[in-house]
Write an enzyme that holds these catalytic residues in place. Structure first.
Site, PDB file in Angstrom:
ATOM      1  N   ASP A   1       0.835  -1.212   0.000  1.00 39.39           N
ATOM      2  CA  ASP A   1       0.000   0.000   0.000  1.00 39.39           C
ATOM      3  C   ASP A   1       0.865   1.255   0.000  1.00 39.39           C
TER       4      ASP A   1
ATOM      5  N   LEU B   1       8.595   1.824  13.897  1.00 41.87           N
ATOM      6  CA  LEU B   1       7.465   2.057  14.798  1.00 41.87           C
ATOM      7  C   LEU B   1       7.762   1.608  16.226  1.00 41.87           C
TER       8      LEU B   1
ATOM      9  N   LEU C   1       0.856   3.181   7.863  1.00 42.59           N
ATOM     10  CA  LEU C   1       0.654   1.908   7.161  1.00 42.59           C
ATOM     11  C   LEU C   1       1.619   0.827   7.646  1.00 42.59           C
TER      12      LEU C   1
ATOM     13  N   SER D   1       2.225  -7.374   9.195  1.00 40.77           N
ATOM     14  CA  SER D   1       0.852  -7.452   8.692  1.00 40.77           C
ATOM     15  C   SER D   1       0.391  -8.878   8.383  1.00 40.77           C
TER      16      SER D   1
ATOM     17  N   SER E   1      -8.125  -2.730  10.044  1.00 43.72           N
ATOM     18  CA  SER E   1      -8.296  -3.934   9.228  1.00 43.72           C
ATOM     19  C   SER E   1      -9.607  -4.658   9.505  1.00 43.72           C
TER      20      SER E   1
ATOM     21  N   GLU F   1      -9.760  -7.644   9.772  1.00 42.12           N
ATOM     22  CA  GLU F   1      -9.416  -8.707  10.721  1.00 42.12           C
ATOM     23  C   GLU F   1      -9.969  -8.394  12.119  1.00 42.12           C
TER      24      GLU F   1
ATOM     25  N   TYR G   1      -2.658 -10.412  15.596  1.00 45.00           N
ATOM     26  CA  TYR G   1      -2.667  -9.278  14.664  1.00 45.00           C
ATOM     27  C   TYR G   1      -3.998  -8.523  14.764  1.00 45.00           C
TER      28      TYR G   1
ATOM     29  N   HIS H   1      -6.975  -6.357   0.191  1.00 43.47           N
ATOM     30  CA  HIS H   1      -6.727  -5.783  -1.134  1.00 43.47           C
ATOM     31  C   HIS H   1      -5.359  -6.223  -1.619  1.00 43.47           C
TER      32      HIS H   1
ATOM     33  N   ARG I   1       1.659  -7.438  -4.013  1.00 36.28           N
ATOM     34  CA  ARG I   1       1.288  -8.075  -2.750  1.00 36.28           C
ATOM     35  C   ARG I   1       2.455  -8.932  -2.255  1.00 36.28           C
TER      36      ARG I   1
HETATM   37  P1  NAP Z   1       2.854  -4.877   3.810  1.00 33.71           P
HETATM   38  O1  NAP Z   1       3.035  -5.006   2.339  1.00 33.71           O
HETATM   39  O2  NAP Z   1       3.140  -6.041   4.693  1.00 33.71           O
HETATM   40  O3  NAP Z   1       3.732  -3.622   4.286  1.00 33.71           O
HETATM   41  C1  NAP Z   1       3.983  -3.379   5.638  1.00 33.71           C
HETATM   42  C2  NAP Z   1       4.947  -2.226   5.751  1.00 33.71           C
HETATM   43  O4  NAP Z   1       5.227  -2.009   7.145  1.00 33.71           O
HETATM   44  C3  NAP Z   1       6.307  -2.477   5.079  1.00 33.71           C
HETATM   45  O5  NAP Z   1       6.759  -1.259   4.520  1.00 33.71           O
HETATM   46  C4  NAP Z   1       7.175  -2.873   6.250  1.00 33.71           C
HETATM   47  O6  NAP Z   1       8.543  -2.654   6.044  1.00 33.71           O
HETATM   48  C5  NAP Z   1       6.629  -1.935   7.307  1.00 33.71           C
HETATM   49  N1  NAP Z   1       6.992  -2.313   8.670  1.00 33.71           N
HETATM   50  C6  NAP Z   1       7.021  -3.542   9.219  1.00 33.71           C
HETATM   51  N2  NAP Z   1       7.447  -3.482  10.487  1.00 33.71           N
HETATM   52  C7  NAP Z   1       7.723  -2.177  10.740  1.00 33.71           C
HETATM   53  C8  NAP Z   1       8.240  -1.485  11.857  1.00 33.71           C
HETATM   54  N3  NAP Z   1       8.599  -2.114  12.973  1.00 33.71           N
HETATM   55  N4  NAP Z   1       8.397  -0.142  11.768  1.00 33.71           N
HETATM   56  C9  NAP Z   1       8.079   0.519  10.619  1.00 33.71           C
HETATM   57  N5  NAP Z   1       7.599  -0.091   9.522  1.00 33.71           N
HETATM   58  C10 NAP Z   1       7.424  -1.431   9.586  1.00 33.71           C
HETATM   59  O7  NAP Z   1       1.340  -4.416   4.136  1.00 33.71           O
HETATM   60  P2  NAP Z   1       0.257  -3.761   3.186  1.00 33.71           P
HETATM   61  O8  NAP Z   1      -0.534  -4.851   2.556  1.00 33.71           O
HETATM   62  O9  NAP Z   1       0.875  -2.724   2.355  1.00 33.71           O
HETATM   63  O10 NAP Z   1      -0.713  -3.088   4.253  1.00 33.71           O
HETATM   64  C11 NAP Z   1      -0.483  -1.752   4.707  1.00 33.71           C
HETATM   65  C12 NAP Z   1      -1.165  -1.567   6.053  1.00 33.71           C
HETATM   66  O11 NAP Z   1      -2.565  -1.803   5.930  1.00 33.71           O
HETATM   67  C13 NAP Z   1      -0.674  -2.499   7.146  1.00 33.71           C
HETATM   68  O12 NAP Z   1      -0.754  -1.797   8.366  1.00 33.71           O
HETATM   69  C14 NAP Z   1      -1.686  -3.628   7.132  1.00 33.71           C
HETATM   70  O13 NAP Z   1      -1.725  -4.245   8.390  1.00 33.71           O
HETATM   71  C15 NAP Z   1      -2.948  -2.856   6.816  1.00 33.71           C
HETATM   72  N6  NAP Z   1      -4.000  -3.586   6.117  1.00 33.71           N
HETATM   73  C16 NAP Z   1      -3.713  -4.260   4.957  1.00 33.71           C
HETATM   74  C17 NAP Z   1      -4.730  -4.885   4.286  1.00 33.71           C
HETATM   75  C18 NAP Z   1      -4.462  -5.634   2.996  1.00 33.71           C
HETATM   76  O14 NAP Z   1      -5.329  -6.422   2.582  1.00 33.71           O
HETATM   77  N7  NAP Z   1      -3.342  -5.391   2.318  1.00 33.71           N
HETATM   78  C19 NAP Z   1      -6.059  -4.817   4.768  1.00 33.71           C
HETATM   79  C20 NAP Z   1      -6.297  -4.110   5.929  1.00 33.71           C
HETATM   80  C21 NAP Z   1      -5.281  -3.474   6.591  1.00 33.71           C
HETATM   81  P3  NAP Z   1       9.499  -3.743   5.274  1.00 33.71           P
HETATM   82  O15 NAP Z   1       9.246  -3.503   3.805  1.00 33.71           O
HETATM   83  O16 NAP Z   1      10.855  -3.391   5.725  1.00 33.71           O
HETATM   84  O17 NAP Z   1       9.025  -5.085   5.709  1.00 33.71           O
HETATM   85  O1  G4F Z   2      -3.906 -13.871   2.356  1.00 37.62           O
HETATM   86  P1  G4F Z   2      -4.051 -14.079   3.811  1.00 37.62           P
HETATM   87  O2  G4F Z   2      -2.827 -14.420   4.574  1.00 37.62           O
HETATM   88  O3  G4F Z   2      -4.775 -12.784   4.365  1.00 37.62           O
HETATM   89  P2  G4F Z   2      -5.578 -12.486   5.712  1.00 37.62           P
HETATM   90  O4  G4F Z   2      -5.242 -13.431   6.788  1.00 37.62           O
HETATM   91  O5  G4F Z   2      -7.012 -12.357   5.338  1.00 37.62           O
HETATM   92  O6  G4F Z   2      -4.969 -11.057   6.131  1.00 37.62           O
HETATM   93  C1  G4F Z   2      -4.802 -10.040   5.158  1.00 37.62           C
HETATM   94  O7  G4F Z   2      -5.969  -9.262   5.092  1.00 37.62           O
HETATM   95  C2  G4F Z   2      -6.282  -8.542   6.301  1.00 37.62           C
HETATM   96  C3  G4F Z   2      -7.583  -7.769   6.036  1.00 37.62           C
HETATM   97  O8  G4F Z   2      -8.668  -8.635   6.267  1.00 37.62           O
HETATM   98  C4  G4F Z   2      -5.135  -7.606   6.611  1.00 37.62           C
HETATM   99  F1  G4F Z   2      -5.421  -6.849   7.708  1.00 37.62           F
HETATM  100  C5  G4F Z   2      -3.867  -8.410   6.829  1.00 37.62           C
HETATM  101  O9  G4F Z   2      -2.780  -7.520   7.069  1.00 37.62           O
HETATM  102  C6  G4F Z   2      -3.587  -9.213   5.566  1.00 37.62           C
HETATM  103  O10 G4F Z   2      -3.258  -8.304   4.528  1.00 37.62           O
HETATM  104  O11 G4F Z   2      -5.114 -15.245   4.075  1.00 37.62           O
HETATM  105  C7  G4F Z   2      -6.406 -15.224   3.506  1.00 37.62           C
HETATM  106  C8  G4F Z   2      -7.111 -16.555   3.772  1.00 37.62           C
HETATM  107  C9  G4F Z   2      -7.055 -17.004   5.237  1.00 37.62           C
HETATM  108  O12 G4F Z   2      -8.313 -17.468   5.605  1.00 37.62           O
HETATM  109  C10 G4F Z   2      -6.060 -18.147   5.241  1.00 37.62           C
HETATM  110  O13 G4F Z   2      -6.305 -19.139   6.235  1.00 37.62           O
HETATM  111  O14 G4F Z   2      -6.403 -17.554   3.037  1.00 37.62           O
HETATM  112  C11 G4F Z   2      -6.275 -18.703   3.858  1.00 37.62           C
HETATM  113  N1  G4F Z   2      -5.125 -19.494   3.360  1.00 37.62           N
HETATM  114  C12 G4F Z   2      -5.230 -20.765   2.882  1.00 37.62           C
HETATM  115  N2  G4F Z   2      -4.013 -21.216   2.555  1.00 37.62           N
HETATM  116  C13 G4F Z   2      -3.848 -19.119   3.338  1.00 37.62           C
HETATM  117  C14 G4F Z   2      -3.135 -20.213   2.835  1.00 37.62           C
HETATM  118  N3  G4F Z   2      -3.251 -17.953   3.688  1.00 37.62           N
HETATM  119  C15 G4F Z   2      -1.896 -17.872   3.509  1.00 37.62           C
HETATM  120  N4  G4F Z   2      -1.268 -16.709   3.821  1.00 37.62           N
HETATM  121  N5  G4F Z   2      -1.151 -18.930   3.036  1.00 37.62           N
HETATM  122  C16 G4F Z   2      -1.722 -20.114   2.685  1.00 37.62           C
HETATM  123  O15 G4F Z   2      -1.042 -21.057   2.271  1.00 37.62           O
END
Ligand code: NAP
Ligand code: G4F
Length: 345
Positions: A13, A64, A85, A89, A130, A132, A153, A183, A188
């Site tokens: 993101d 952080l 952000l 995660s 989130s 979650e 988380y 998303h 990703r």
């Molecule tokens: P991501 O790809 O895992 O990116 C996480 C970011 O946080 C990376 O830049 C990572 O740095 C940084 N980070 C990790 N530990 C840190 C620390 N101790 N101090 C400062 N930065 C740190 O996650 P994302 O998918 O872009 O999501 C962005 C945010 O939205 C996260 O807070 C996530 O929990 C939240 N969120 C995501 C989703 C989703 O579906 N993607 C949905 C809901 C909420 P490095 O690159 O060095 O690892």
């Molecule tokens: O892709 P996931 O790991 O995403 P999850 O757990 O939904 O979390 C993501 O979305 C959240 C928003 O709802 C964010 F806040 C969070 O930071 C992250 O971006 O898993 C999605 C689903 C789960 O139900 C998991 O049990 O996929 C299922 N799954 C099945 N096999 C798997 C696998 N997940 C992962 N990571 N790896 C597998 O092999």
């Protein structure tokens, strides 16, 4: 020129939001963690423009878990908007490192909010909350749905969300929280299920992998396209009044459906390659996430632009393209080496 400060700018993101803000005329400051290997793959293309086109993008070391680095950056940069952000995660990983996850995700948010408050800045604050946090709450989930997180988380995100609301109510902070559903994109992280699937099937298609090990195929998620979601973050901070918003597509699919569509796109039979591995099941699962984002549509005018089927296609095609280029690059490297010319120093 408005200034924005982002934690997590090296993540999925963060990279899209950086592009979005730069395109909107912002000066962007990103916080990156110190790492023993390079962690800026997703933003390197932007950083290259810094020198060639004078793009106003600046990276700063910070974390952080380190309150003083956050306070120093806020003091020196004095941003108009702060987007939090940064996070550990990964839900499954949070069961293995719950304390670290809480430190970064929960206390980290508090550190950042407190640094903003103590600096006396009148900046606007976005918290990456989130879906979650809803955990086992019955779908569809909306802003008024009671939270019931199912992982360290999810619990840590709920603290981050609650403390953001608290700073808004206690100190009048312009702090908004986006409760974003899953998303995805070609950027990703490779261990989230969608990317794990598309990356593996590209490798299978190119003959360098044969099996894909997955956990629970029956979980349902509301999957959208990440660039749409960073637009929602920005829209929240442009409102006169801070608030909380659910953001998702309003459509849910199982992991199994994602697998089927993705393999179909690549012309492969998933049943020949997918193996269920109990190692990928979680101690507690979130079975069904489905967004009711009526409020975001009404108040922000936000709409998703990419359907589930399009999202799968975008991700499969991007990974196929990447693996094919890697293979071609490897062959070129082999040919050059055979001719006595190496590109490696
Ligand atoms: P991501 O790809 O895992 O990116 C996480 C970011 O946080 C990376 O830049 C990572 O740095 C940084 N980070 C990790 N530990 C840190 C620390 N101790 N101090 C400062 N930065 C740190 O996650 P994302 O998918 O872009 O999501 C962005 C945010 O939205 C996260 O807070 C996530 O929990 C939240 N969120 C995501 C989703 C989703 O579906 N993607 C949905 C809901 C909420 P490095 O690159 O060095 O690892
Ligand atoms: O892709 P996931 O790991 O995403 P999850 O757990 O939904 O979390 C993501 O979305 C959240 C928003 O709802 C964010 F806040 C969070 O930071 C992250 O971006 O898993 C999605 C689903 C789960 O139900 C998991 O049990 O996929 C299922 N799954 C099945 N096999 C798997 C696998 N997940 C992962 N990571 N790896 C597998 O092999």
């Amino acid at each position: 020129m408005k200034k924005a400060l982002l934690t997590g700018c090296t993540g999925q993101d963060g990279s899209y939001l950086t592009e979005f803000l730069l395109a909107g005329g912002y000066e962007v400051h990103g916080i990156k963690r110190r790492s023993s290997s390079l962690n800026t793959d997703r933003i390197d293309h932007i950083y290259r423009d810094v020198h060639e086109c004078r793009t106003p993008f600046f990276l700063h070391y910070g974390d952080l878990t380190d309150a003083s680095s956050l306070a120093t950056m806020l003091h020196d940069i004095r941003p108009d908007e702060v987007y939090n952000l940064g996070a550990q995660s990964h839900v499954k990983v949070s069961f293995d490192i719950p304390e670290y996850t809480a430190d970064v995700v929960a206390t980290g948010t508090l550190r950042l909010l407190e640094a903003v408050r103590r600096t006396g800045l009148k900046c606007r604050f976005y918290q990456a909350s989130s879906s979650e946090m809803f955990g086992s709450a019955a779908p569809p989930q909306r802003e008024s749905t009671p939270f019931h997180p199912r992982s360290p988380y999810g619990c840590a995100k709920l603290f981050g969300h609650s403390i953001t609301v608290n700073y808004r109510e206690s100190y009048g902070a312009h702090a908004s929280s986006g409760i974003l559903f899953n998303h995805e994109s070609p950027r990703r992280g490779e261990t989230f299920v969608t990317r794990k699937i598309t990356r593996a099937l590209a490798r299978i298609k190119c003959g360098i992998q044969s099996k894909l090990y997955l956990g629970n195929l029956e979980a349902r998620r509301d999957w959208g396209y990440a660039p749409d979601y960073v637009r929602a973050m920005w829209l929240m901070l442009q409102q006169d009044t801070p608030d909380d918003y659910v953001v998702g597509t309003g459509e849910a699919h199982t992991v199994r459906e994602f697998v089927e569509l993705a393999f179909e796109r690549a012309g492969l039979d998933w049943k020949e390659h997918v193996v269920i591995d109990p190692a990928y099941f979680r101690p507690a699962e979130v079975d069904f996430l489905l967004a009711d984002c009526t409020k975001a549509r009404r108040e922000l005018g936000w709409e998703p632009t990419v359907t589930f089927r399009e999202l799968v296609r975008i991700m499969v095609d991007a990974d196929l393209d990447q693996v094919e280029r890697q293979i071609a690059g490897g062959l070129d490297e082999l040919r050059r080496a055979a001719a006595g010319v190496s590109t490696r120093a």
